[in-house]
Design a protein around this motif. Structure first.
Motif, PDB file in Angstrom:
ATOM      1  N   ARG A  67       1.964  -0.274  -6.193  1.00  0.00           N
ATOM      2  CA  ARG A  67       0.766   0.113  -6.492  1.00  0.00           C
ATOM      3  C   ARG A  67       1.368   1.229  -7.380  1.00  0.00           C
ATOM      4  O   ARG A  67       2.488   1.066  -8.089  1.00  0.00           O
ATOM      5  CB  ARG A  67       0.693   0.615  -5.477  1.00  0.00           C
ATOM      6  N   ARG A 116       0.314  -1.206  -0.064  1.00  0.00           N
ATOM      7  CA  ARG A 116      -0.326  -0.267  -0.344  1.00  0.00           C
ATOM      8  C   ARG A 116       0.545   1.225   0.208  1.00  0.00           C
ATOM      9  O   ARG A 116       0.779   1.970  -0.868  1.00  0.00           O
ATOM     10  CB  ARG A 116      -0.644  -0.161   0.921  1.00  0.00           C
ATOM     11  N   TRP A 152      -5.747  -1.049  -4.846  1.00  0.00           N
ATOM     12  CA  TRP A 152      -5.895  -0.133  -3.754  1.00  0.00           C
ATOM     13  C   TRP A 152      -6.828   1.353  -3.823  1.00  0.00           C
ATOM     14  O   TRP A 152      -7.664   1.646  -2.501  1.00  0.00           O
ATOM     15  CB  TRP A 152      -4.223   0.135  -3.120  1.00  0.00           C
TER      16      TRP A 152
END
Lengths: 274, 365, 300
Positions: C299, A97, A167
């Motif tokens: 990410r 994350r 996310w």
């Protein structure tokens, strides 16, 4: 109807691979079948020709040693399963994350137990506990030592699913008023639970049946593998086979249930295709 | 802008990512029933600005005030803002109804309120009958409606939309543009709409903020942005323009005479420029008129007029683009309706536009 | 524009922005690994320079333990034997596991998870029991040789108490790791890339070599490590299946901590085992080029 060469080639390879899978299952389950068969045999060293009895099962329930060993194994399995799943889930989320320049190094740290043999983990924690901390073997150090491997396996399993997680889904939940913990509970976990469950299952099994790590950390406290190890000197007792047979019966009941649920489409276990 | 209280105000917002200034000292006020678009190319910082307003990104400097409260340091879940995302971001494991009432559940609304608001949202967004479906059983347009319903259900003080139509096909997009504007006008909630699509911004917004390299190039009502671009960048980004590179010959009050490849043009200009300076004159395609030779009838003085040849006609449906070869060897594009002209490719034509049309800026190399 | 009265910012910034959340998430894991893995390993390294006298470790810095390992040929034989066995096992697992994992990932459909769990299920039965059962099947009185005897054939000697039997046991124990590692890599693999390769003229084999294999090499390398490392340290399997000529490094090592009680020498052996394991891991690590692995690192 004509079948094109390329198509039949694909089919052919597919069947070949299916056969390989089938043979692997046979190979893996032959000893399990043998264990179940032998648990009903009067003579487990020379079980052929068959002569069946339930004596072993009666012994299991009459001898408190097996009960104790089973309970200790369950404690270690559940304890280390829960511990490793918690640690690994938190770590994977923390690493994926939030970008960090130490990410690669941290990945290696969490996977490093995979590169250390169980024997070494067992022996080194024995040496560390006994000589440095002055502790004698106890169930907590056994749980912790077993969880070392569990953490690495759980990390790998959860990582493999969580890399695909978007996310921004958490961003969305948070904008709509969910606090971080609520986000995890409402959005992240429902998406990744198959891998979390898988991680728990794997670390449970590893710890439940672990001989080397538990053996060196427990001293005289019996577990199923250590009882098996101890009784080897006099030849394995059929009671251990009986316990294994019952464990397998339970596991396969669960699998059959899973299959029925999947077949009827009630539960998909994380599979999102058609 | 201006009537009514301010719903959002940003002061001196800056955010860096490493060496890159994503947002660089932005000031902004948005009124209570305003539709504002943040328009800019990718990498201009518009999405970062939106994420800062939502609380998903913490600014390095500046303050964010929503509904009179300083929320700069507040996490997103305390801001009571609604948001619609580019790839919808519906929770795949929740049904349509569960997705829509999610914000209400987070605010611990009562069951009755959830049911009532859900009915309202389903009605507003024409989602009746889809309550029990899962997102992967919906079409793109339906998913977008659910996403909008989720953004609007808890009566947010502000709705942020991050390129919500980018993943829809053209026809659906046109339909949704109109609808989104209608919701905004009906609900009287300020919408902040991020897009890189100028048509979307022009269709829906009251005001448009054109963003580039983390700063606003211009923030003005949509017509003004279109007709009176403040910078060369805005002029080239909004609408379709011809770019004419020339040199200043004379500079008078509000007017320039420039030399464009041997042709003399009179153009409007707000800057004071010296003779010989390089300039870029931009004129929108639809401002360029073309006439068949010998049909010019207007006042010679108020128009720039050039001779040329029609090379090709690009048919675009309602309009057509006329590709013109001017007799100095350069190319211009004019757009207009095919019905009004009877010219053919290869014809010699006259090209003209009013001397007050177009914008001219100093050409930065 | 009418500006409203602006309320003062809340006193005290919410905790979310204070302690970096990633520290809260990763920290416990790091501490756990340090306490339960790193420190004990460090202790073993220290002990390897000590001495054992009558079952007790003494702090007396020396290199005697390593000298013993170097001088006595038996230890070298054990190590080489274990390494060769581990190499053979890894290779067999690699070759067999690929098609199996590929089948599950590509054609398993909604039963994928179940098929993988079926590979893990044998682990519910303890290692010792499964080894004993294998012995029961392969051994002199076992299923295979008895069946051969009944039809009048000679028993297969190679299956009884030989290194081959030990390797078979290792393959049996560690194959599921290999399959699972490759499977986990393949489920994240975009099979549409193969279509692209085929449209551009690559045959099935070529597409595999050029696309599938390199993009799944990390998973495969992890699988190889997961098989090689425990094989190298294996003690129980060679003891029961391997017969007299199969004493492994692991067996000898566990004896130092068990029967003979020479902890210092055992520690030195542990260090050797650890160093060899690390060398293998590093060797595999060098073959991995993260930029060509297709792994984008999370990410965005």
């Amino acid at each position: 109807m004509t079948t094109y060469g390329a198509v039949s080639g694909v089919e052919y390879r597919k069947w070949l691979m299916a056969v390989a899978l089938g043979l692997l299952y046979i190979f893996l389950y032959a000893p399990i079948a043998y264990v179940i068969y032998a648990s009903f045999s009067e003579d487990i060293v020379w079980p052929f020709p068959p002569s069946l009895t339930l004596q072993a099962y009666a012994n299991v329930f009459n001898d408190s040693l097996y009960g104790d060993a089973l309970i200790n194994s369950l404690k270690i399995g559940v304890g280390s399963g829960v511990l490793s799943t918690l640690i690994a889930t938190a770590a994977v989320i923390g690493l994926l994350r939030y970008p960090s320049r130490y990410r690669t190094a941290l990945f290696i740290v969490f996977l490093s137990p995979l590169f250390v043999a169980e024997l070494l983990i067992g022996i080194s924690s024995l040496a560390f506990n006994a000589r440095i901390l002055g502790l004698s073997g106890n169930i907590f150090s056994a749980i912790a030592a077993n969880a070392v491997e569990g953490v690495a396996f759980s990390f790998l399993i959860i990582l493999s699913q969580l890399v695909r997680y978007d996310w921004q889904m958490d961003d969305a939940a948070m904008v709509f008023g969910a606090k971080p913990l609520r986000c995890f509970w409402e959005v992240t976990l429902p998406t990744i639970w198959p891998s979390v469950f898988g991680a728990f299952l794997i670390s449970f099994i590893l710890a439940f049946n672990n001989l080397e790590i538990s053996f060196y950390n427990l001293g005289a406290i019996p577990t199923l593998p250590s009882v098996a190890w101890g009784s080897l000197r006099f030849g394995l007792g059929p009671e251990l086979f009986a316990i294994a047979a019952m464990t397998n019966a339970l596991v396969f009941t669960i699998f059959a249930l899973m299959y029925v649920l999947m077949r009827t489409g009630i539960v998909k276990f994380g599979y999102r295709g058609t | 802008m201006g009537e009514g209280p301010v719903s959002l105000s940003l002061r001196g917002i800056s955010k860096r990512f490493g060496q890159v200034k994503a947002v660089d000292g932005i000031d902004l006020s948005v009124g209570q029933d305003e539709f504002l678009s943040l328009l800019g190319p990718s990498g201009s910082g518009k999405t970062t600005l939106l994420r800062i307003i939502a609380g998903l990104e913490l600014p390095d400097r500046g303050t964010v005030v929503v509904g009179g409260q300083d929320v700069t340091r507040q996490p997103p879940y305390r801001r009571k803002i609604g948001m619609v995302f580019q790839n919808f971001l519906l929770f795949p494991h929740k049904t349509v109804a569960e997705n829509i009432i999610f914000p209400l559940r987070m605010q611990r609304a009562s069951r009755e309120e959830c049911v009532e608001r859900l009915g309202w949202a389903l009605n507003l967004l024409k989602l009746k009958g889809l309550e029990a479906r899962y997102p992967n059983q919906l079409s793109g347009g339906q998913q977008q409606r659910v996403s909008l319903a989720r953004g609007l259900i808890s009566r947010p003080t502000l709705l942020l939309l991050d390129e919500p139509l980018a993943n829809l096909d053209r026809e659906l997009r046109a339909e949704m543009e109109v609808e989104i504007r209608r919701y905004q006008k009906e609900l009287r909630i300020p919408f902040i709409y991020v897009t890189h699509n100028q048509e979307e911004a022009l269709t829906m917004s009251d005001r448009i903020a054109v963003m580039r390299n983390g700063v606003f190039e211009q923030i003005a009502p949509r017509v003004e942005v279109y007709q009176k671009p403040a910078t060369a960048f805005v002029a080239s980004f909004v609408g379709q323009s011809n770019h004419l590179l020339g040199k200043v010959m004379q500079c008078a009050a509000g007017q320039l005479v420039i030399d464009w490849k041997g042709r003399e043009l009179t153009v409007p200009c707000n800057e004071t420029l010296g003779a010989g300076e390089a300039v870029r004159f931009m004129i929108k395609h639809e401002d360029v008129q073309l006439r068949a030779m010998g049909r010019a009838s207007r006042d010679q003085a108020a128009f720039n007029r050039l001779k040329g040849k029609l090379r090709d006609i690009i048919f675009k449906g309602q309009t057509a683009n006329f590709i013109l070869e001017i007799d100095n060897g350069c190319e211009l594009i004019a757009s207009g309706s095919l019905r009004d002209t009877d010219v053919r490719a290869g014809d010699s034509v006259l090209v003209e536009w009013p001397q007050t049309a177009g914008v001219c800026f100093r050409d930065k190399p | 524009m009418t500006s409203l009265e602006i309320q003062a910012p809340e006193a005290g910034v919410p905790a979310r922005w204070k302690i970096p959340p990633q520290l809260l998430l990763i920290g416990p894991g790091i501490i756990f690994i340090i306490v339960t893995l790193l420190l004990p390993l460090l202790a073993v390294v220290v002990f390897s320079f000590w001495k054992t006298e009558s079952y007790e470790l003494f702090m007396d810095w020396n290199l005697e333990n390593y000298w013993v390992l170097f001088r006595e040929p038996a230890y070298r034989v054990f190590l080489v034997r274990s390494a060769l066995g581990a190499l053979a096992t890894s290779f067999i697992c690699l070759v067999y596991a690929w098609p199996v994992a590929y089948f599950i990932a590509r054609h398993g459909g909604r039963y994928r998870l179940l098929l993988v769990l079926l590979l893990a299920a044998p682990f519910f039965t303890g290692v010792i029991l499964r080894i004993a059962a294998l012995q029961g099947i392969l051994g002199p009185g076992g299923l295979i040789n008895m069946a051969l005897g009944m039809v009048g054939l000679q028993p297969i000697e190679a299956l009884m108490y030989t290194p081959v039997a030990a390797t078979l046991g290792h393959v049996y124990l560690f194959m599921p790791f290999m399959v699972t590692a490759i499977y986990l890599s393949l489920v994240n693999f975009d099979f549409a890339l193969l279509e692209t390769a085929k449209i551009n003229g690559a045959g099935p084999l070529r597409a595999f070599v050029e696309v599938t294999w390199p993009l799944n090499w990390i998973g495969t390398a992890i699988g190889l490590i997961l098989v090689f490392i425990p094989c190298l340290a294996s003690a129980v399997t060679p003891r029961f299946l391997g017969g007299p000529k199969s004493t492994s490094f692991g067996m000898s090592l566990s004896q130092q901590f068990g029967e003979t009680g020479t902890w210092a020498l055992g520690s030195a052996m542990s260090v050797v085992l650890f160093v060899v394991s690390c060398a293998i891991v590093l060797l595999m690590g060098f073959t991995i080029n993260p930029r060509r692995s297709g792994f984008t690192g999370g990410r965005r």
